[in-house]
Enzyme design. Structure first.
Site, short mmCIF file in Angstrom:
data_model
loop_
_atom_site.label_atom_id
_atom_site.label_comp_id
_atom_site.label_asym_id
_atom_site.label_seq_id
_atom_site.Cartn_x
_atom_site.Cartn_y
_atom_site.Cartn_z
CB CYS A 1 -2.56 -4.18 6.30
SG CYS A 1 -2.20 -2.61 7.10
CD GLU B 1 -1.15 0.50 3.67
OE1 GLU B 1 -1.51 -0.31 4.51
OE2 GLU B 1 -1.47 1.70 3.69
CB THR C 1 1.16 2.20 15.26
OG1 THR C 1 0.59 3.28 14.50
CG2 THR C 1 0.64 2.29 16.68
CG ASN D 1 1.06 -2.05 10.87
OD1 ASN D 1 1.18 -3.06 10.17
ND2 ASN D 1 -0.04 -1.32 10.87
CE LYS E 1 -7.39 -2.98 23.90
NZ LYS E 1 -7.73 -1.59 23.65
CG HIS F 1 -2.92 -6.63 10.17
ND1 HIS F 1 -1.68 -6.28 9.68
CD2 HIS F 1 -3.58 -5.46 10.37
CE1 HIS F 1 -1.60 -4.97 9.58
NE2 HIS F 1 -2.74 -4.44 9.99
CB SER G 1 -7.79 0.43 6.87
OG SER G 1 -7.28 0.22 8.16
CB SER H 1 -8.47 2.00 12.43
OG SER H 1 -7.61 2.13 13.53
#
Ligand code: ACO
Length: 462
Positions: free
Chosen positions: A120, A86, A162, A329, A259, A250, A362, A212
């Site tokens: 991603c 991307e 990030t 990331n 989470k 991811h 995203s 996001s």
């Protein structure tokens, strides 16, 4: 009709990340963030980034040439090459065409495939394309090659820690040690503005960070539910986290992975799966009446489900977190860097195991899919893949830069993005031998690369 190929999947992998990084702890102090925000709050240790001599093209040139060399693959034997990225350097010319320099010089121009782009997720789309090609009637008996390459950089602010950067190359073919269980696959695709790149003269995205996070979890829930239903129809019994040895996510930052796995445990609870014991049921039952929307907002649910999931997380997810925590990331490469971490940590015990992966881009596009592993045969064996990737050594030999130097490099890169008519410092002192680097962008925006330690660079057009 051609007979369908068996056990199609990943035969070989190579990973490249820049030798330059910054400790999250020092960035935290430099940014004036409260102590522990990036390291505990986001769960990140370190962040890799490109300096002015590296970009997504140089990183992918390095990953591809290293894979071909280390597994002794004749470049003529590659029939499809797909790139997921991307990081837009050119709105028309694909990264794949830059990689053709490696193949052209060996006389191979007969290679299908171009780039896939959606945040991603592009790497996963590229991977599925290659697997489908090998399984299809169009397959000509040669290898597929997938490259995921990205440089994740954010403007100053809460998203900056990030970031990350890497390229991963994966060789695809039949009789692989990492086999796709193609029927156990579920997608969730929707129209959302959570993270996007509408500013074409900037490398930085527009991010709604909170949205996001929710979009990621909504896509995760949806994929998991569909995957469970498909599995049930196929196998005749319920799917739960007990049915896979490892879950790979991811990884924009590690806290979201924690989470996410807790969310799968909560899903198992609401579906009354056998993986949930009595004590977990008791702890989670106060949340059983929450609506779907409420469940994303409940901090208590987040806390309790993470507590319940912790022992399973340690067993089924923690071994996948090494590279994402150390490099950050890597956008399209992030999921596969997490998978590479698993191979690095557990290659001796993975044969016979099922691994479930969750890919999120995203915008949004997401797929959860399943892999079945076997030891394979040299050079396409799990242990050889781990040895070729040499993750420990690559992480150890990085150079930590100061926050001031990092900010200075980001400023230079902002200036360079979309620019023409410049030569880089050509300083490759920090790069390992065999690494490609950017030397020049000429007055017609043509980019030139060289390989450290090689007599002739890739002076395409020069
Ligand atoms: N010690 C320990 N933890 C702390 C501290 C501290 N001193 N300070 C804050 N925290 C915790 C917070 O409680 C929070 O954790 P929690 O979510 O478990 O409550 C965490 O640190 C993050 O802090 P926030 O203030 O909630 O968030 P912030 O404003 O820093 O932004 C975000 C975080 C949204 C992830 C931002 O970095 C971002 O926008 N990143 C890019 C978008 C992204 O990665 N999205 C993920 C999916 S899309 C994709 O892959 C690009």
């Amino acid at each position: 009709m051609a007979a369908q190929q068996k056990n199609v999947g990943i035969l070989a992998m190579e990973i490249y990340f820049p030798p330059t990084c910054i400790q999250q702890e020092t960035m935290e102090a430099h940014d004036g963030a409260s102590k522990g925000k990036y390291t505990i709050g986001l769960g990140q240790d370190c962040m890799g980034f490109c300096t002015e001599v590296e970009d997504v093209i140089s990183m992918s040139l390095t990953a591809v040439s290293s894979l071909l060399e280390k597994y002794a693959i004749d470049p003529k034997k590659v029939g499809r090459l797909e790139v997921g990225s991307e990081t837009v350097i050119d709105k028309s010319k694909s990264i794949k065409t830059f990689l053709m320099q490696i193949f052209e010089k060996c006389g191979n121009t007969d290679i299908e495939g171009v780039d896939s782009t959606n945040a991603c997720y592009g790497g996963t789309a590229a991977l599925f394309n290659c697997v489908n090609w090998v399984e299809s009637a169009s397959w000509d008996g040669r290898y597929g090659l997938v490259v995921c390459t990205d440089s994740a950089v954010y403007a100053e602010g809460p998203a900056r820690p990030t970031g990350g950067a890497a390229a991963i190359a994966m060789l695809i073919g039949p009789d692989a040690p990492i086999v796709f269980e193609s029927k156990i696959r579920a997608s969730h695709m929707a129209h959302v503005y959570d993270f996007y790149k509408p500013i074409l003269d900037s490398e930085y995205p527009v991010v709604d960070g909170k949205l996001s996070q929710t979009c990621y979890l909504v896509a995760l829930d949806s994929c998991y539910k569909i995957l469970c239903n498909k599995y049930e129809k196929l196998e005749g019994n319920q799917f739960s986290i007990a049915d896979a040895a490892y879950f790979v996510f991811h990884s924009p930052y590690n806290k979201l992975v924690q989470k996410s796995f807790a969310r799968l445990v909560f899903n198992d609870f609401t579906r009354n799966a056998s993986s949930i014991d009595e004590s977990a049921k008791e702890k989670l039952s106060p949340f059983s009446s929450l609506s779907h929307d409420e469940s994303y907002q409940s901090r208590d649910l987040e806390k309790v489900s993470q507590q319940v999931a912790k022992p399973f997380y340690d067993e089924k997810v923690q071994p996948t977190t090494l590279i994402p925590k150390q490099v950050g990331n890597m956008y399209t490469a992030s999921l596969y860097a997490a998978f590479a971490s698993l191979l690095h940590n557990k290659h001796n015990t993975l044969a016979g195991q099922r691994v479930v992966l969750f890919s999120y881009g995203s915008g949004s596009t997401a797929t959860m899919f399943s892999l079945k592993l076997n030891e394979g045969q040299h050079p396409f064996s799990l242990s050889n893949i781990a040895s070729v990737m040499n993750v420990k050594e690559k992480l150890k030999s990085r150079n930590e830069l100061t926050p001031e130097k990092f900010v200075e490099i980001m400023k230079l890169m902002e200036h360079r993005y979309g620019a023409k008519d410049f030569v880089t410092s050509k300083d490759c002192s920090l790069l390992a031998p065999g690494t490609y680097y950017l030397t020049e962008v000429d007055s017609k925006y043509r980019r030139f690369y060289a390989k450290k330690g090689a007599e002739n660079g890739l002076a395409n057009g020069h």
